[in-house]
Enzyme design. Structure first.
Site, short mmCIF file in Angstrom:
data_model
loop_
_atom_site.label_atom_id
_atom_site.label_comp_id
_atom_site.label_asym_id
_atom_site.label_seq_id
_atom_site.Cartn_x
_atom_site.Cartn_y
_atom_site.Cartn_z
N CYS A 1 -1.26 12.77 -2.60
CA CYS A 1 -0.76 13.44 -1.40
C CYS A 1 -1.40 14.82 -1.37
O CYS A 1 -2.13 15.18 -2.27
CB CYS A 1 0.74 13.56 -1.46
SG CYS A 1 1.22 14.79 -2.65
N ARG B 1 -6.16 13.36 1.39
CA ARG B 1 -5.45 12.92 0.19
C ARG B 1 -4.30 11.96 0.48
O ARG B 1 -3.72 11.38 -0.43
CB ARG B 1 -4.90 14.13 -0.56
CG ARG B 1 -5.98 15.03 -1.13
CD ARG B 1 -5.36 16.15 -1.91
NE ARG B 1 -4.50 15.69 -2.95
CZ ARG B 1 -4.89 15.35 -4.17
NH1 ARG B 1 -6.16 15.41 -4.49
NH2 ARG B 1 -4.02 14.94 -5.06
N TRP C 1 1.72 10.35 0.62
CA TRP C 1 1.11 9.02 0.48
C TRP C 1 2.15 8.21 -0.28
O TRP C 1 2.25 8.27 -1.50
CB TRP C 1 -0.20 9.12 -0.28
CG TRP C 1 -1.06 7.91 -0.17
CD1 TRP C 1 -1.80 7.52 0.92
CD2 TRP C 1 -1.27 6.92 -1.17
NE1 TRP C 1 -2.45 6.35 0.64
CE2 TRP C 1 -2.16 5.96 -0.62
CE3 TRP C 1 -0.82 6.74 -2.47
CZ2 TRP C 1 -2.58 4.85 -1.34
CZ3 TRP C 1 -1.24 5.62 -3.18
CH2 TRP C 1 -2.12 4.69 -2.61
N ASN D 1 3.62 15.48 -5.87
CA ASN D 1 2.56 14.48 -5.85
C ASN D 1 2.66 13.72 -7.17
O ASN D 1 2.72 14.34 -8.22
CB ASN D 1 1.20 15.17 -5.73
CG ASN D 1 0.02 14.25 -5.95
OD1 ASN D 1 -1.04 14.66 -6.42
ND2 ASN D 1 0.17 12.99 -5.63
N GLY D 2 2.73 12.40 -7.08
CA GLY D 2 2.79 11.62 -8.31
C GLY D 2 3.96 10.66 -8.31
O GLY D 2 4.53 10.36 -7.26
N GLU E 1 -22.09 -1.33 -1.74
CA GLU E 1 -21.65 -0.07 -1.14
C GLU E 1 -21.73 -0.15 0.39
O GLU E 1 -20.83 0.32 1.08
CB GLU E 1 -22.51 1.08 -1.71
CG GLU E 1 -22.23 2.45 -1.14
CD GLU E 1 -20.81 2.96 -1.35
OE1 GLU E 1 -20.02 2.32 -2.07
OE2 GLU E 1 -20.48 3.99 -0.75
N LYS F 1 -18.39 0.25 2.81
CA LYS F 1 -18.25 1.22 3.90
C LYS F 1 -17.78 0.52 5.16
O LYS F 1 -16.91 1.00 5.87
CB LYS F 1 -19.57 1.94 4.21
CG LYS F 1 -20.13 2.89 3.22
CD LYS F 1 -19.26 4.04 2.85
CE LYS F 1 -18.48 3.71 1.63
NZ LYS F 1 -18.09 4.74 0.72
N GLU G 1 -14.13 -0.55 4.84
CA GLU G 1 -13.22 0.60 4.70
C GLU G 1 -12.93 1.28 6.03
O GLU G 1 -11.80 1.67 6.29
CB GLU G 1 -13.88 1.68 3.83
CG GLU G 1 -13.62 1.58 2.36
CD GLU G 1 -14.22 2.77 1.62
OE1 GLU G 1 -13.53 3.30 0.76
OE2 GLU G 1 -15.38 3.18 1.90
N HIS H 1 -24.76 -20.59 -2.80
CA HIS H 1 -23.71 -21.29 -3.53
C HIS H 1 -22.34 -20.98 -2.95
O HIS H 1 -21.40 -20.68 -3.69
CB HIS H 1 -23.76 -20.92 -5.02
CG HIS H 1 -25.03 -21.30 -5.69
ND1 HIS H 1 -25.32 -22.59 -6.08
CD2 HIS H 1 -26.13 -20.56 -6.01
CE1 HIS H 1 -26.53 -22.62 -6.62
NE2 HIS H 1 -27.04 -21.41 -6.58
N LYS I 1 -8.11 9.37 -0.44
CA LYS I 1 -9.41 9.72 -1.02
C LYS I 1 -9.42 9.58 -2.54
O LYS I 1 -10.27 8.92 -3.11
CB LYS I 1 -9.77 11.14 -0.64
CG LYS I 1 -11.06 11.58 -1.28
CD LYS I 1 -12.05 12.01 -0.26
CE LYS I 1 -13.43 12.16 -0.83
NZ LYS I 1 -14.31 11.08 -0.46
N1 GLU Z 1 6.27 9.43 -5.30
C1 GLU Z 1 6.49 10.33 -4.21
C2 GLU Z 1 6.90 9.59 -2.95
O1 GLU Z 1 6.71 8.43 -2.78
C3 GLU Z 1 5.29 11.22 -3.94
C4 GLU Z 1 4.13 10.47 -3.39
C5 GLU Z 1 2.95 11.39 -3.06
O2 GLU Z 1 2.31 11.86 -4.01
O3 GLU Z 1 2.71 11.63 -1.86
O4 GLU Z 1 7.48 10.17 -2.10
#
Ligand code: GLU
Length: 612
Positions: A6, A33, A80, A106-107, A484, A488, A491, A507, A607
């Protein structure tokens, strides 16, 4: 364990003006992000103000006038989602029951279920499904139980967290500060004379300052408008860390007149390559020597970076005549049993924060392997776990689909490869010098590739935009170039595209080919060319419409294919994995634009994937 991406930003300033606008400007630089929701917490006249909702930055700011928020302290987040779907309730920031403490993260907090159950028993009320929300309640609980400072309470709470995090906290209890901590997710500090920043990445504050320093894992940061204090989270000892000046310019994080970052970054490739070539890094020779001496060589990467490592793998086999494997980082387990002190691991990453890669190298290290990395972001986690680092010097890459960093990674692979060729004697002095000269001319070759093929890529895009599927075929080292190119296209244009070794296409994949089916061939004038001609004929016989990425002047290929991207002569035997990919980046970009998609922010992708 998981890595998530995020965007986080925090600002503490000595006046109240325009903090909402600055937070939005900074988050816009980080939107690559992650971008499913947006939120801000500010302390305005002693009260905590929170504004948040689901959606991209532009969508949320349309509904809520975040830019008008004033205050000396604010934190902002683009999410995210990992725990709980994107929604207003799950958007960060999250608060305690008394609405005094506000947190962005974030995490992933791995032990959040246990912590949440404990807090529920203690009477706390949760408003979201996120793991993050346990943090403000834990701090509140510590403060309920003991008369200690806010800082001490935060440290205690954070020390109970398991998982990965970069956390920023504001509170009305100490309204002039931001508290932060990190473990395995990035957090950088920006230093200005009347304003301090913390953020997931440097572009967030580049328009205000180039003075930065980094927060390392398991460290705690207190930010005020006039300075910062870093503590070790466990021992609580003060850590002195001096700031340094980054050479990235503010305009490097802006679009410079291009409609999208991706197109700007495609056009920046000659510059990125010349920066890389100009800055001669002693680590290149050190890495080549260590690879040459090693018993086992393993390249590790994820996504686009993995394709660049296939160049590395090819060159180690060719120049060091050594068995070498390029492994997708999340599949590290498949080689774990052979990793030991005679192994060198070469992780390649743009962000240096890719969680799959970080976990793999930490494990490899613990088994005695040396880590020799190629990374774009200076000071990032992977670089800190490495014995040697070659930096890519590509500058910040904002578009989610990697372009210039892929070219820089592949260039670094060739750079190391040429040194290996010299060390092993596979390239004699003359050969080495010839290849080095050609290497130095790559920026101008890439410039010519862009100029000669951009209009055509746009033209082909208008036809490709009506297709739902395509093939990218190559042989030898350029299988990665086909990979690659296909990546692209899927994606950013969401067109199914499959890359295949051309010799293998009969094949299976060929069964899908029908009248006017798009097939892209990579046809450099190397030993693969003759066989590729056979594959082109096979596809044409089944009605395929063929596009060649070929050397300029190759009449035979020109006559047998419908469209041709022409690459300047001289780069087909060596360095084709750098020059031949560029037209396919442009073709994917223009196809996405024709289909009305935003190439900078493809759906479902972030990203730097900082989750496992
Ligand atoms: N785990 C947290 C959530 O789901 C943070 C996710 C993030 O890094 O945006 O809200």
């Amino acid at each position: 364990m998981c890595e998530v991406m995020c965007g986080i930003v925090g600002i503490v300033q000595n006046n109240k003006s325009k903090i909402g606008k600055q937070i939005i400007d900074s988050l816009t630089k980080l939107e690559y992000r992650g971008y499913d929701s947006l939120g801000i917490a500010s302390i305005t006249n002693g009260t905590l103000l929170i504004a948040k909702d689901k959606g991209k930055i532009a969508e949320v700011t349309e509904k809520i006038d975040i830019e008008k928020i004033e205050g000396k302290v604010a934190i902002g987040h683009t999410r995210w989602a990992t725990h709980g779907q994107p929604s207003k309730e799950n958007a960060h920031p999250h608060t305690d029951c008394n609405k005094q403490i506000s947190v962005i993260q974030n995490g992933i907090i791995e032990n959040f279920i246990e912590l949440r159950n404990e807090l529920l028993e203690q009477g706390h009320t949760f408003l979201s499904e996120t793991d993050t929300e346990v943090i403000p309640h834990m701090i509140e609980q510590v403060l309920r139980e003991e008369e200690i400072s806010l800082k001490e309470a935060i440290i205690r709470a954070i020390n109970r967290l398991e998982g990965t995090y970069a956390i920023c906290i504001v509170s009305t209890l100490e309204p002039d500060k931001i508290f932060c901590a990190k473990k395995d997710s990035p957090l950088v500090i920006g230093i200005n004379k009347d304003r301090m920043f913390c953020a997931s990445d440097i572009p967030a504050f580049l328009s205000s300052t180039q003075r930065v320093t980094l927060l390392h894992d398991e460290e705690f940061l207190t930010l005020t408008s006039s300075g910062y204090e870093i503590l070790d989270l466990k021992s609580k000892k003060i850590i002195k860390r001096q700031p340094y000046t980054v050479s990235w310019k503010p305009e490097m994080a802006q679009k410079a007149g291009f409609p999208h970052f991706m197109l700007k970054e495609i056009h920046e490739q000659p510059r990125a390559l010349s920066d890389y070539i100009r800055i001669k890094q002693p680590s290149v020779i050190n890495i080549a020597e260590k690879i040459y001496q090693a018993e086992k060589v393993v390249f590790l990467a994820a996504g686009t970076a993995h394709y660049s490592t296939l160049t590395g793998q090819h060159l180690v086999r060719k120049y060091a005549q050594k068995s070498c494997n390029s492994i997708i980082a999340s599949e590290y387990d498949s080689i774990r049993d052979i990793v030991d002190e005679h192994t060198v691991i070469v992780p390649v990453s743009q962000s240096g924060e890719t969680m799959d890669t970080i976990m793999a190298i930490k494990d490899a290290r613990s088994q005695g392997a040396s880590i020799l990395s190629a990374v774009n972001v200076i000071g990032s986690t992977i670089t800190r776990h490495s014995d040697e680092v070659v930096y890519l010097y590509a500058g910040p890459e904002i578009g989610v689909a990697a372009t210039k960093t892929y070219l820089a990674q592949t260039t670094a692979m060739w750079d190391i490869g040429l040194e290996l060729g010299r060390i092993s004697g596979h390239l004699d002095d003359n050969d080495y010098r010839f290849h080095r000269n050609l290497f130095t001319s790559l920026p101008s070759a890439v410039s010519r590739v862009i100029a000669a093929n951009e209009a055509l890529s746009n033209r082909i895009a208008s036809w490709l935009a009506r297709k739902s599927s395509s093939f990218y075929l190559a042989r030898g080292i350029n299988i990665q170039t086909a990979n690659e190119g296909a990546l692209k296209m899927k994606e950013i244009a969401y067109i199914h595209s499959e890359s295949y070794p051309a010799g293998e296409s009969k094949h299976g994949p060929i069964a899908l080919v029908e009248e006017d089916y798009p097939v892209v061939f990579i046809t450099p004038p190397d030993q693969t060319r003759k066989l590729i001609i056979g594959n082109i004929m096979e596809m044409k016989a089944r009605g395929a419409t063929t596009i060649a990425v070929m050397e300029k002047g190759d009449k035979e290929i020109e006559e047998m294919t419908k469209w041709q991207f022409k690459i300047p002569e001289g780069y087909g035997e060596k360095f084709s994995t750098i020059t031949y990919v560029v037209p396919m980046q442009m073709m994917a970009y223009y196809t996405a634009v024709r289909l009305g998609y935003s190439p900078d922010m493809p759906r479902n992708l972030a990203k730097a994937v900082t989750v496992l």
